[in-house]
Scaffold this active site. Structure first.
Site, PDB file in Angstrom:
ATOM      1  N   SER A 107      30.272  44.184  47.665  1.00  0.00           N
ATOM      2  CA  SER A 107      30.469  45.070  46.535  1.00  0.00           C
ATOM      3  C   SER A 107      29.107  45.490  45.954  1.00  0.00           C
ATOM      4  O   SER A 107      28.253  45.966  46.688  1.00  0.00           O
ATOM      5  CB  SER A 107      31.359  44.386  45.484  1.00  0.00           C
ATOM      6  OG  SER A 107      31.900  45.321  44.585  1.00  0.00           O
TER       7      SER A 107
ATOM      8  N   ASP B 188      37.093  46.038  49.013  1.00  0.00           N
ATOM      9  CA  ASP B 188      36.019  45.232  48.412  1.00  0.00           C
ATOM     10  C   ASP B 188      35.948  43.824  49.011  1.00  0.00           C
ATOM     11  O   ASP B 188      36.946  43.107  49.066  1.00  0.00           O
ATOM     12  CB  ASP B 188      36.279  45.141  46.910  1.00  0.00           C
ATOM     13  CG  ASP B 188      35.073  44.649  46.128  1.00  0.00           C
ATOM     14  OD1 ASP B 188      34.549  43.579  46.463  1.00  0.00           O
ATOM     15  OD2 ASP B 188      34.681  45.344  45.180  1.00  0.00           O
TER      16      ASP B 188
END
Length: 295
Positions: free
Chosen positions: A39, A153
């Site tokens: 991320s 993610d």
């Protein structure tokens, strides 16, 4: 000079603290030879590995809430609110569209193949393809197509991805966990989770922006309302933070690095990218304190 494998965790705008972490490590004579991130950790780490952290830091320090809104390309898709193309295109202009194979240091971005329920380690190919996959925050960004899979993610399964560094031949492994214990009674940095953190900030501006779009392209009110259900987003965001924090503690306990730098998960809200100065300072301060203890 000690060589470092640096593990940069996920956590939205809190990930701007990674910039301060890197600055502090360099100033204290540590040489970062490897980065594993997911991320925002993948984003900041990738830009550092590309040698463009100075440019990115200058850019992000100047970001205001309204600037964030202009970078959001609404997807109108049930799979996510934002496509993410404008963000990535702006970063490509700043950094260049480069390959991971050409980076000066080892780099791995971690994403998740939700269908296969497994982590995907991306350490080759286009840098910003890897970053886009790794930052695909559920509900907010649409999933990213990578080869034959749709990725989300990396923080969903591994918010502090230490495993990619296991084969590194470095002196020390340092992990940055953005899901640390909550700050209590800290007026400067404390963020109390509540709906208004998003709705009255970025959410309000996004709603205004969408209303303008609606007038131009005649979308119905029901479509707009379903696209920006901030109550649902806020609940999902809190749940995601809690989940990441729990997983991070388990991962760090199972595979302890030499040093853990923790940023409280309420140090700033997920989308508060306009607080770069504060988060960079916080990352530097936390790193300096941890290094003092280590040394």
């Amino acid at each position: 000079m000690k060589s470092v494998s640096l593990v940069l965790g996920s956590g939205g705008a809190r990930g701007l603290a990674h910039i301060g972490v890197i600055r502090c490590l360099e100033e204290h004579g540590y040489e970062i030879q490897s980065i594993s991130g997911c991320s925002m950790g993948a984003l900041v780490g990738g830009i550092y590995a590309a040698g463009k952290l100075d440019e990115f830091e200058s850019w992000v320090r100047a970001v205001k809430k309204i600037d964030i809104v202009t970078l959001l390309d609404i997807s109108w898709s049930k799979s996510g609110l934002v496509k993410g193309d404008k963000v990535i295109d702006n970063l490509k202009e700043l950094v260049g569209d480069i390959k991971i194979d050409d980076l000066a240091i080892s780099y791995t971005a971690v994403a998740v193949d939700l269908n296969e329920e497994k982590e995907i380690w991306i350490n080759s190919g286009r840098l910003f393809n890897a970053i886009r996959a790794s930052i695909s925050l559920p509900m907010f960004f649409t999933p990213h197509r990578y080869k034959d899979a749709y990725l989300i993610d990396g923080g969903v399964l591994n918010p502090v991805p230490i495993a990619p560094t296991f084969s590194d031949n470095t002196d020390i492994t340092i992990a940055v966990n953005l899901g640390g214990k909550l700050i209590v009674n800290n007026k400067k940095r404390n963020v109390v989770y509540k709906k208004d953190e998003v709705t009255n900030g970025i959410g309000e501006k996004i709603n205004s922006y969408i209303e303008q779009l609606k007038e131009k392209i005649n979308f119905t009110t029901s479509i707009v309302e379903s696209a920006v259900d901030w109550d649902a987003y806020d609940i999902a965001n809190q749940a995601f933070d809690a989940m990441q924090s729990t997983i991070a503690r388990q991962k760090l306990a199972a595979y302890p690095p030499d040093l853990i730098i923790e940023i409280a998960r309420n140090a700033c809200a997920t989308l508060e990218f306009d607080r770069a100065d504060e988060m960079i300072e916080l990352g530097y301060e936390k790193t300096e304190h941890c290094l003092d203890s280590l040394e």
